[in-house]
Design a protein around this motif. Structure first.
Motif, PDB file in Angstrom:
ATOM      1  N   GLY A  23       0.818  -1.204   0.000  1.00  0.00           N
ATOM      2  CA  GLY A  23       0.000   0.000   0.000  1.00  0.00           C
ATOM      3  C   GLY A  23       0.857   1.261   0.000  1.00  0.00           C
ATOM      4  N   MET A  24       0.225   2.360   0.411  1.00  0.00           N
ATOM      5  CA  MET A  24       0.896   3.656   0.461  1.00  0.00           C
ATOM      6  C   MET A  24       1.538   3.886   1.827  1.00  0.00           C
ATOM      7  SD  MET A  24       0.581   4.904  -2.516  1.00  0.00           S
ATOM      8  CE  MET A  24       1.144   6.546  -2.169  1.00  0.00           C
ATOM      9  N   GLY A  25       2.375   2.957   2.239  1.00  0.00           N
ATOM     10  CA  GLY A  25       3.106   3.120   3.486  1.00  0.00           C
ATOM     11  C   GLY A  25       2.337   2.712   4.722  1.00  0.00           C
ATOM     12  N   ASP A  26       1.163   2.108   4.577  1.00  0.00           N
ATOM     13  CA  ASP A  26       0.375   1.724   5.753  1.00  0.00           C
ATOM     14  C   ASP A  26      -0.008   0.250   5.738  1.00  0.00           C
ATOM     15  OD1 ASP A  26      -1.253   1.865   3.602  1.00  0.00           O
ATOM     16  OD2 ASP A  26      -2.814   3.098   4.525  1.00  0.00           O
ATOM     17  N   GLY A  27       0.641  -0.564   4.900  1.00  0.00           N
ATOM     18  CA  GLY A  27       0.313  -1.979   4.821  1.00  0.00           C
ATOM     19  C   GLY A  27       1.313  -2.847   5.558  1.00  0.00           C
ATOM     20  N   ASN A  28       1.278  -4.114   5.254  1.00  0.00           N
ATOM     21  CA  ASN A  28       2.194  -5.060   5.881  1.00  0.00           C
ATOM     22  C   ASN A  28       3.613  -4.839   5.375  1.00  0.00           C
ATOM     23  OD1 ASN A  28      -0.010  -6.267   7.165  1.00  0.00           O
ATOM     24  ND2 ASN A  28      -0.368  -7.650   5.436  1.00  0.00           N
ATOM     25  N   VAL A  29       4.578  -5.135   6.228  1.00  0.00           N
ATOM     26  CA  VAL A  29       5.986  -5.000   5.880  1.00  0.00           C
ATOM     27  C   VAL A  29       6.420  -6.273   5.152  1.00  0.00           C
ATOM     28  CG1 VAL A  29       8.322  -4.674   6.762  1.00  0.00           C
ATOM     29  CG2 VAL A  29       6.395  -3.490   7.858  1.00  0.00           C
ATOM     30  N   LEU A  30       6.781  -6.095   3.885  1.00  0.00           N
ATOM     31  CA  LEU A  30       7.219  -7.241   3.097  1.00  0.00           C
ATOM     32  C   LEU A  30       8.694  -7.570   3.297  1.00  0.00           C
ATOM     33  CD1 LEU A  30       5.372  -6.388  -0.250  1.00  0.00           C
ATOM     34  CD2 LEU A  30       4.583  -7.842   1.628  1.00  0.00           C
ATOM     35  N   TYR A  31       9.487  -6.547   3.551  1.00  0.00           N
ATOM     36  CA  TYR A  31      10.934  -6.750   3.725  1.00  0.00           C
ATOM     37  C   TYR A  31      11.468  -5.670   4.646  1.00  0.00           C
ATOM     38  CZ  TYR A  31      15.938  -6.463   2.730  1.00  0.00           C
ATOM     39  OH  TYR A  31      17.307  -6.385   2.852  1.00  0.00           O
ATOM     40  N   HIS A  32      12.412  -6.079   5.522  1.00  0.00           N
ATOM     41  CA  HIS A  32      13.102  -5.131   6.402  1.00  0.00           C
ATOM     42  C   HIS A  32      14.564  -5.518   6.464  1.00  0.00           C
ATOM     43  CE1 HIS A  32      13.839  -2.291   9.628  1.00  0.00           C
ATOM     44  NE2 HIS A  32      12.590  -1.874   9.526  1.00  0.00           N
ATOM     45  N   SER A  33      15.438  -4.539   6.291  1.00  0.00           N
ATOM     46  CA  SER A  33      16.876  -4.828   6.207  1.00  0.00           C
ATOM     47  C   SER A  33      17.489  -5.156   7.557  1.00  0.00           C
ATOM     48  CB  SER A  33      17.619  -3.651   5.586  1.00  0.00           C
ATOM     49  OG  SER A  33      17.443  -2.484   6.376  1.00  0.00           O
ATOM     50  N   THR A  34      16.947  -4.678   8.646  1.00  0.00           N
ATOM     51  CA  THR A  34      17.555  -4.860   9.965  1.00  0.00           C
ATOM     52  C   THR A  34      16.747  -5.765  10.879  1.00  0.00           C
ATOM     53  OG1 THR A  34      16.467  -2.836  10.746  1.00  0.00           O
ATOM     54  CG2 THR A  34      18.702  -2.616   9.862  1.00  0.00           C
ATOM     55  N   ILE A  35      15.456  -5.877  10.666  1.00  0.00           N
ATOM     56  CA  ILE A  35      14.592  -6.679  11.539  1.00  0.00           C
ATOM     57  C   ILE A  35      14.123  -7.908  10.766  1.00  0.00           C
ATOM     58  CG2 ILE A  35      12.478  -6.733  12.907  1.00  0.00           C
ATOM     59  CD1 ILE A  35      12.729  -3.706  13.204  1.00  0.00           C
ATOM     60  N   SER A  36      14.334  -9.071  11.341  1.00  0.00           N
ATOM     61  CA  SER A  36      13.873 -10.323  10.744  1.00  0.00           C
ATOM     62  C   SER A  36      12.949 -11.031  11.733  1.00  0.00           C
ATOM     63  CB  SER A  36      15.062 -11.237  10.406  1.00  0.00           C
ATOM     64  OG  SER A  36      15.811 -11.533  11.569  1.00  0.00           O
ATOM     65  N   LYS A  37      11.844 -11.595  11.251  1.00  0.00           N
ATOM     66  CA  LYS A  37      10.851 -12.229  12.101  1.00  0.00           C
ATOM     67  C   LYS A  37      10.578 -13.639  11.620  1.00  0.00           C
ATOM     68  CE  LYS A  37       8.589  -7.895  13.348  1.00  0.00           C
ATOM     69  NZ  LYS A  37       7.315  -7.145  13.393  1.00  0.00           N
ATOM     70  N   THR A  38      10.160 -14.475  12.577  1.00  0.00           N
ATOM     71  CA  THR A  38       9.821 -15.861  12.259  1.00  0.00           C
ATOM     72  C   THR A  38       8.418 -15.941  11.659  1.00  0.00           C
ATOM     73  OG1 THR A  38       8.964 -16.218  14.484  1.00  0.00           O
ATOM     74  CG2 THR A  38      11.312 -16.651  14.125  1.00  0.00           C
ATOM     75  N   GLU A  39       8.073 -17.143  11.242  1.00  0.00           N
ATOM     76  CA  GLU A  39       6.754 -17.341  10.642  1.00  0.00           C
ATOM     77  C   GLU A  39       5.638 -17.123  11.662  1.00  0.00           C
ATOM     78  OE1 GLU A  39       5.967 -17.816   7.580  1.00  0.00           O
ATOM     79  OE2 GLU A  39       8.030 -17.900   6.820  1.00  0.00           O
ATOM     80  N   GLU A  40       5.880 -17.517  12.921  1.00  0.00           N
ATOM     81  CA  GLU A  40       4.864 -17.348  13.949  1.00  0.00           C
ATOM     82  C   GLU A  40       4.609 -15.864  14.215  1.00  0.00           C
ATOM     83  OE1 GLU A  40       6.230 -19.473  17.322  1.00  0.00           O
ATOM     84  OE2 GLU A  40       5.962 -21.461  16.412  1.00  0.00           O
ATOM     85  N   ILE A  64       5.132 -13.407  12.152  1.00  0.00           N
ATOM     86  CA  ILE A  64       4.455 -12.837  10.977  1.00  0.00           C
ATOM     87  C   ILE A  64       2.969 -13.175  10.987  1.00  0.00           C
ATOM     88  CG2 ILE A  64       4.322 -12.956   8.461  1.00  0.00           C
ATOM     89  CD1 ILE A  64       7.358 -13.405   8.445  1.00  0.00           C
ATOM     90  N   GLN A  65       2.649 -14.452  11.375  1.00  0.00           N
ATOM     91  CA  GLN A  65       1.249 -14.852  11.450  1.00  0.00           C
ATOM     92  C   GLN A  65       0.499 -14.072  12.522  1.00  0.00           C
ATOM     93  OE1 GLN A  65       0.003 -16.850   9.248  1.00  0.00           O
ATOM     94  NE2 GLN A  65      -2.091 -16.879  10.083  1.00  0.00           N
ATOM     95  N   GLU A  66       1.139 -13.832  13.647  1.00  0.00           N
ATOM     96  CA  GLU A  66       0.516 -13.051  14.719  1.00  0.00           C
ATOM     97  C   GLU A  66       0.265 -11.614  14.269  1.00  0.00           C
ATOM     98  OE1 GLU A  66       1.453 -11.749  19.366  1.00  0.00           O
ATOM     99  OE2 GLU A  66       2.826 -13.058  18.236  1.00  0.00           O
ATOM    100  N   ILE A  67       1.206 -11.056  13.543  1.00  0.00           N
ATOM    101  CA  ILE A  67       1.032  -9.690  13.043  1.00  0.00           C
ATOM    102  C   ILE A  67      -0.131  -9.620  12.059  1.00  0.00           C
ATOM    103  CG2 ILE A  67       2.108  -7.891  11.628  1.00  0.00           C
ATOM    104  CD1 ILE A  67       4.788  -8.714  12.892  1.00  0.00           C
ATOM    105  N   LEU A  68      -0.242 -10.654  11.201  1.00  0.00           N
ATOM    106  CA  LEU A  68      -1.335 -10.673  10.238  1.00  0.00           C
ATOM    107  C   LEU A  68      -2.690 -10.780  10.931  1.00  0.00           C
ATOM    108  CD1 LEU A  68       0.158 -13.002   7.464  1.00  0.00           C
ATOM    109  CD2 LEU A  68      -0.078 -10.514   7.402  1.00  0.00           C
ATOM    110  N   GLU A  69      -2.769 -11.623  11.971  1.00  0.00           N
ATOM    111  CA  GLU A  69      -4.030 -11.746  12.708  1.00  0.00           C
ATOM    112  C   GLU A  69      -4.381 -10.436  13.410  1.00  0.00           C
ATOM    113  OE1 GLU A  69      -3.506 -14.988  15.349  1.00  0.00           O
ATOM    114  OE2 GLU A  69      -3.602 -16.535  13.765  1.00  0.00           O
ATOM    115  N   ARG A  70      -3.384  -9.816  13.990  1.00  0.00           N
ATOM    116  CA  ARG A  70      -3.634  -8.535  14.652  1.00  0.00           C
ATOM    117  C   ARG A  70      -4.114  -7.485  13.634  1.00  0.00           C
ATOM    118  NH1 ARG A  70       1.531  -6.543  16.536  1.00  0.00           N
ATOM    119  NH2 ARG A  70       1.565  -8.541  17.657  1.00  0.00           N
TER     120      ARG A  70
END
Length: 518
Positions: free
Chosen positions: A288-305, A307-313
């Motif tokens: 989106g226009m800067g307000d959607g989900n983060v597809l890639y981050h150069s310094t922060i990496s997250k596990t699948e769990e 990411i799933q929690e963020i999507l549910e939230r």
């Protein structure tokens, strides 16, 4: 006078304009602007980037403090804008965002280093930059973007789509005057941005001949023969030294502007940097226009769990937002109904009040014809008591007062008195007694009261008794004769003589009534 255009020429011109409009609408357009306070240098960098993006950008775009991102998105649709380049500044760094309209994604970069056009041009001995170079879009060149990775492919696609695509079979080489270079370094993960001016010169001939082709005649004072100029090419400055090599020499597929640039002949392509230059680092990619989900981050990496929690939230937030929106719409509809009902009641109350005022009015219509009587409605205390309580009042509660009916044709202004509260003892009821209905204001001394004949306070001029009809004014007898001994007509002369001077020969007599005149 020139010849007028024929019908076919006009038709061809219209078709060409239509094709040009369609071609202009299909190419990408961009907005380059800032958000927040950025300072003078970053503001100049924004102007330089608008120069790079010409001619398909808003060169004179003005941004106000009250403008928000939604304002630019709303204006981008009608104008055909496809990309946003947004600059911002913090205490630690300068940031740049590239956004694809209308649904994203948005790439966030950190500007590590940058140089303005004036800095690049001032560092060169001889620069090549003129207005004709900016009439056409630049050629984009991507270097080292073949590395595996979703974010690398997304970056290369974003950079390519920012500029119009080129059809290699139909492109006109004379329109290519500039080029933009993006170079990716896999080790440091930095992107180098450069902007060059492009020039094509012929090769395969001596430098002296090139100068002759360019109408620049060299100094031949030391030559014994003109063949030395064609063979040796001496007396040339060091700045004219030819840096051409195998890497920049190519065969032209078509005729190019410039002396000696012929099709199917070898020519050298020379690049001169005109700025600006930037060193970028990708931070993150969002939907989106800067307000959607983060597809890639150069310094922060997250596990699948995670990411799933963020999507549910995120889904829960969207549902809550949708519920709030529906609830708000219901409240708005309810308020509209209440407002309409209130308006209806207000109009009914106004109509009722107006009708009551018309019924209670005692003022006669001045436009009424003779013979018509005014509809006078009683508004005394008894009627008010009946309307308020709904019962008949007692006989001794309110004294009855007779209302005087208006005679037809008479005006109410002659007898209508102002309603005033008078204290007891002053032209009113005596203390200790109840008021006996409505009373008229007592007349002053010598004034005529309503419904009564005025009695003279004293003997007026020419006053007679009621029975003495023959001595009235205008009778047969003389007015002002010797018999009229009224005190009010006596002269104030101390000598007792008459107050009127008589002319000589005038007879002693009063004023007689002329005959024939009533």
């Amino acid at each position: 006078m020139g010849k007028s255009k024929t019908k076919n020429q006009k038709k061809a011109r219209v078709e060409a304009d239509h094709v040009a409009e369609e071609a202009y609408s299909t190419v990408p357009h961009s907005f380059v602007f800032h958000r927040g306070q950025v300072g003078k240098n970053v503001g100049q960098l924004i102007q330089d980037m608008r120069t790079v993006m010409q001619p398909y950008t808003a060169e004179s775009l003005r941004v106000r403090k009250k403008n928000v991102l939604k304002d630019f998105v709303a204006m981008a649709g009608p104008l055909g804008v496809t990309h946003f380049m947004i600059f911002s500044k913090t205490d630690n760094s300068v940031n740049m965002r590239l956004a694809r309209l209308p649904k994203g994604p948005t790439l966030n970069f950190r500007v590590l280093k940058y140089s303005l056009i004036k800095d690049v041009v001032s560092s060169q001995k001889k620069h090549r930059m003129h207005e004709q170079q900016f009439t056409h879009h630049p050629l984009i060149i991507l270097s080292n973007f073949g590395v595996d990775g979703m974010h690398i492919k997304l970056m290369s696609t974003m950079f390519q789509n920012m500029f119009p695509s080129i059809n290699v079979q139909k492109v006109n080489l004379n329109n290519i005057k500039r080029c933009v270079l993006f170079t990716y370094d896999p080790t440091s993960q930095e992107i180098q941005f450069r902007h060059y001016s492009l020039k094509v010169v012929p090769v395969g001939m001596s430098r002296g001949v090139k100068k002759l082709m360019q109408e620049k005649f060299p100094n031949m004072s030391k030559f014994e023969d003109i063949s030395e100029l064609l063979i040796k090419g001496t007396n040339l400055s060091e700045s004219e030294a030819e840096p051409d090599g195998e890497d920049n020499i190519t065969e032209l597929p078509q005729l190019y502007s410039g002396r000696g640039n012929i099709a199917s002949q070898k020519s050298a392509v020379r690049l001169t940097e005109i700025g600006p230059r930037m060193t970028l680092q990708l931070i993150k990619i969002q939907e989106g226009m800067g307000d959607g989900n983060v597809l890639y981050h150069s310094t922060i990496s997250k596990t699948e769990e995670e990411i799933q929690e963020i999507l549910e939230r995120k889904e829960a937030q969207l549902k809550e937002k949708e519920e709030r929106r529906k609830h708000q719409e219901q409240n708005v509809a309810k308020k509209k109904e209440q407002r309409a009902e209130h308006k209806k009641k207000s109009l009914e109350g106004i109509k009722k009040k107006t009708s009551e005022a018309d019924e209670d009015s005692e003022v006669e219509d001045p436009g009424m014809q003779d013979g018509q009587t005014a509809d006078v409605q009683s508004d005394d205390d008894e009627e008010y008591y009946r309307q308020a309580v709904g019962q008949e009042p007692d006989e001794d509660m309110f004294p009855r007062a007779k209302k005087r009916k208006l005679a037809p044709g008479s005006s109410s202004k002659e007898f209508k008195a102002p309603k005033r509260k008078r204290p007891t003892g002053q032209h009113g009821d005596k203390p200790g007694k109840e008021p006996q209905g409505k009373r008229w204001k007592k007349s002053r001394e010598g004034e005529k009261a309503f419904g009564q004949k005025r009695k003279p306070a004293g003997k007026a001029f020419g006053f007679k008794k009621q029975g003495d009809r023959e001595n009235k004014f205008g009778g047969k007898k003389k007015f002002g004769g010797n018999k009229n001994k009224d005190k009010s007509f006596k002269s104030k002369n101390p000598k007792g003589s008459s107050g009127f001077k008589k002319k000589a020969g005038e007879r002693k007599q009063g004023f007689k009534q002329r005959k024939g005149k009533g």
